[in-house]
Design an enzyme around this catalytic site. Structure first.
Site, PDB file in Angstrom:
ATOM      1  N   LYS A  92      35.878  36.909  42.627  1.00  0.00           N
ATOM      2  CA  LYS A  92      35.561  36.799  41.005  1.00  0.00           C
ATOM      3  C   LYS A  92      34.459  36.539  40.806  1.00  0.00           C
ATOM      4  O   LYS A  92      34.147  35.805  39.642  1.00  0.00           O
ATOM      5  CB  LYS A  92      36.812  36.136  40.408  1.00  0.00           C
ATOM      6  CG  LYS A  92      38.208  36.830  40.397  1.00  0.00           C
ATOM      7  CD  LYS A  92      38.449  38.176  39.676  1.00  0.00           C
ATOM      8  CE  LYS A  92      39.685  38.829  39.688  1.00  0.00           C
ATOM      9  NZ  LYS A  92      39.638  39.920  39.227  1.00  0.00           N
ATOM     10  N   SER A 278      32.391  33.187  37.927  1.00  0.00           N
ATOM     11  CA  SER A 278      32.822  33.503  36.460  1.00  0.00           C
ATOM     12  C   SER A 278      33.189  32.290  35.659  1.00  0.00           C
ATOM     13  O   SER A 278      32.814  32.246  34.666  1.00  0.00           O
ATOM     14  CB  SER A 278      33.949  34.537  36.541  1.00  0.00           C
ATOM     15  OG  SER A 278      33.657  35.578  37.205  1.00  0.00           O
TER      16      SER A 278
END
EC number: 3.4.21.-
Length: 710
Positions: A92, A278
């Protein structure tokens, strides 16, 4: 005592060490030459007292991606193929800074994937079977994902469980694909020039690795075609006469000179980008480091160290040698938005069977906003015989983003969001055509009847006799949602034109404008769901959201004025809505505010409204338009207003609450008669008005789309 002192001294030193680690950006190098350059960068940043950078070495981009996800490193520069990998679970990661190419006058954050051959041959792009190929590396954009995606129809590959590498190994007589498994696919490494363990290595230890390596493979006569980027030929051959010995293979099966890459390329793809976590990704620290590094050591800045340069015999260490700088990636952009639906889908298709690819192409994925819309969508999907499936997001802008990424295909949008979607590259496909208030009879020509638009109105209680358009300042207001047409863009655009002020939270004393900052006055009147959660969210979990919600806000005496559309009051009074809050409401108890300071009954909206607004419209990507139109027209023949299975099984234009997926007063989805861009559909006056209003505040998605157009 001495021991205690030593322990405290040690802990203090350890604390300083950890604090330094927290402040420093740990850069991940994918090879020993990269690590060497990284340490030079570190020393030179220290000399100019710039932000600290430290270096760790791993042996591949995937290992660096893993290290960043595990918080053992902070950043690495990746090609688009690995940006895709980095964005997947469990990593991610997201792009935080894009490499900029071109010139200072014409900077760009994209490049072109091309197929280069020597002049003199006669074969075309559709005639590569049995030839020898040179690739930058396995899973890389220009060297693998784009060309193999382009050639997939010729590969005789039905999909998993057989890996696509096996089909490519059969297709070409021999190749060099650095990073391929030379034990499992020896043909993919046959042309590589490395020795021993370095043969076919995913590093500069393999002479035919990366852009220059793949081009060298062609120049040396090892391969017949090299899949590289457009700038490689110009970077490696400064002499025009030498460049003239090569040309490009075009998708239309012609050949063109190497300088015609804009007219002859396999794909336009996004720049290499720096990726980070992220969450807690040190984005500000990374950007500060890159900004100062390019100022001190960018192109022609310092003879001692070149950020965008590599030692003789090396290429593209840490960053592309052809980069001229960096551009910060807006926070709304994840890997899917950065890569775009075309490239994102192409990579996914390299991992799917032909049947899966065909099934996805035939299916329409509808995006539902919130839980109530998703329930209705799932009901529709179950009856659609596989034509429609559902995805969902918590906000309209998040749904638009899913359509942009190809994770969804369509949704019906208010005009304000049609503007946002259009700015992002989506197009209107069909429009909601509304029932006439003058006639209850169905219109057999509804699908081909031109859409007229609806009236945006300001509604007040009839008992508030002193309230006019000229005295709404300081009152309490109810809005459908921020960025929606009748509830926000039109009334706030009018107020902006009157006052010249963007301080909308100060114009009214309190408001409910879903999508605003929950801590602001613009959310003060919102009530959330039955449990008091989801206050001011821009979906149906907020009970004062949408046309019906904004009117409810007025009807329950929370607000003094509601900005809705002309039919909203009619749909929720005189027994037309049996919900507890609405069942006793009378149409005669409400009035409209006219712009000239007068008030009129709700039934006289034609002569007392704020503006004519464009109907809601279904939007999608260009690649899905025809299939979407086909599916929706078929679905409304079954589940539309007078469909064969409505009301017995399901009705598209009826809702458990109000206006889910489509407006409940939709008679049909109608053709656009040439109004197939957002500008044509919305009209110049509305586009100009909303563009003016956006000077006050843009949305994160609009900011992201502005970046992606560069």
């Amino acid at each position: 005592m001495k021991l205690v002192f030593l322990v405290l001294l040690f802990l203090g030193a350890l604390g300083l060490c950890l604090a330094g680690r927290r402040r420093s950006v740990q850069w991940c190098a994918v090879s020993q030459p990269e690590a060497t350059k990284c340490f030079q960068w570190q020393r030179n940043m220290r000399k100019v007292r710039g932000p600290p950078v430290s270096c760790i070495k791993r042996d591949s981009p995937i290992q660096c991606i893993q290290a960043i996800a595990e918080n053992r490193a902070d950043a690495v520069t990746l090609d688009g193929g690995f940006i895709y990998e980095a964005g997947l679970a469990p990593y991610k990661l997201r792009p935080v800074a894009a490499e900029v190419y071109g010139t200072e006058r014409q900077p760009r954050t994209h490049y072109y994937a091309v197929a280069v051959v020597k002049k003199g041959g006669s074969f075309q792009l559709n005639e590569l079977q049995g030839l020898k190929s040179c690739h930058t590396g396995l899973r890389r954009t220009a060297g693998w994902n784009v060309p193999i995606g382009t050639l997939r129809p010729f590969l005789n590959w039905t999909g998993p469980p057989e890996p696509i590498e096996a089909a490519v190994a059969r297709f070409f007589s021999a190749s060099c694909v650095p990073g391929a498994d030379k034990g499992q696919f020896p043909n993919l490494c046959r042309l590589c020039a490395g020795t021993g363990e370095n043969k076919c290595a995913f590093s500069s230890q393999e002479p035919y690795f990366s852009y220059s390596g793949a081009f060298k493979c062609l120049r040396d006569g090892a391969g017949d075609v090299a899949f590289i980027r457009e700038s490689t030929v110009f970077e490696d051959l400064s002499d025009e006469a030498e460049r003239d010995e090569y040309e490009l293979l075009c998708p239309d099966n012609t050949r063109k000179p190497v300088d015609k890459f804009k007219d002859c390329h396999l794909a336009r793809v996004p720049s290499h980008a720096v990726v980070a976590r992220s969450v807690n990704g040190k984005e500000d620290a990374i950007w500060n480091l890159l900004r100062q590094a390019q100022e001190k050591f960018g192109k022609d800045k310092s003879p001692k160290f070149q950020l965008f340069g590599s030692p003789s015999g090396q290429k593209d260490l840490l960053f592309k040698d052809s980069a001229i700088g960096f551009s910060r990636v807006p926070p709304r952009i994840d890997s899917g938005l950065y890569l775009g639906s075309g490239y994102f889908t192409a990579i996914q298709n390299l991992r799917k069977s032909e049947e899966e690819v065909a099934a996805r192409r035939a299916r329409v994925v509808w995006c539902a906003v919130g839980e109530q819309e998703l329930r209705k969508c799932n009901q529709w999907s179950g009856l659609s015989e596989g034509s429609v499936t559902c995805s969902s997001a918590s906000t309209t802008e998040d749904c638009i983003a899913l359509v942009l990424k190809g994770e969804a295909d369509a949704m019906s949008l208010d005009g304000g969001y049609v503007y946002t979607a259009g700015k992002c590259g989506l197009v209107p496909v069909l429009a909601e055509n509304y029932k006439s208030q003058q006639s209850s009879d169905p219109d057999p020509n509804c699908v081909d009847r031109p859409v007229e638009g609806y009236l945006a109105v300001a509604v007040v209680r009839r008992s508030d006799t002193s309230l006019t358009w000229n005295s709404v300042k300081g009152k309490k207001s109810c809005h459908t949602a921020v960025d929606r047409t009748a509830g926000w863009n039109i009334p706030m655009g009018l107020l902006f034109n009157q006052t010249g002020s963007c301080k909308f939270d100060e114009y009214f004393s309190q408001s409910c404008a879903p999508g605003s900052d929950p801590r602001s006055n613009l959310c003060a009147l919102c009530i959330g769901d039955e449990q008091g959660e989801n206050k001011c969210v821009p979906n149906s979990n907020e009970r004062y959201y949408g046309y019906t919600g904004a009117f409810r806000c007025l009807a329950e005496n929370a607000g003094d004025v509601a900005f809705v559309k002309d039919v909203t009051v009619l749909q929720n009074t005189d027994g037309n809505n049996n919900e507890a809050w609405a069942k006793d409401l009378k149409l005669a108890d409400f009035a409209l505010l006219c712009l000239d300071g007068k008030r009129k009954p709700v039934t006289e909206a034609r002569s007392c409204h704020l503006a004519m607004a464009p109907n809601h419209a279904v939007v999608s990507r260009m690649d899905k338009v025809e299939r979407l139109k086909q599916v929706l027209l078929h679905q409304q023949a079954k589940f539309g207003r007078n469909g064969s299975d409505c009301p017995d099984k399901f009705c598209l234009f009826q809702s458990e609450t109000k206006n889910l997926l489509f407006n409940d007063n939709t008679e049909c989805l109608a053709r656009l008669h040439g109004k197939t861009t957002y500008e044509k559909y919305l009209g110049p006056q509305y586009v100009a008005g909303i563009t003016n209003l956006k000077k006050c505040s843009t949305s994160p998605l609009l900011e992201a789309c502005e970046f992606l157009r560069k």
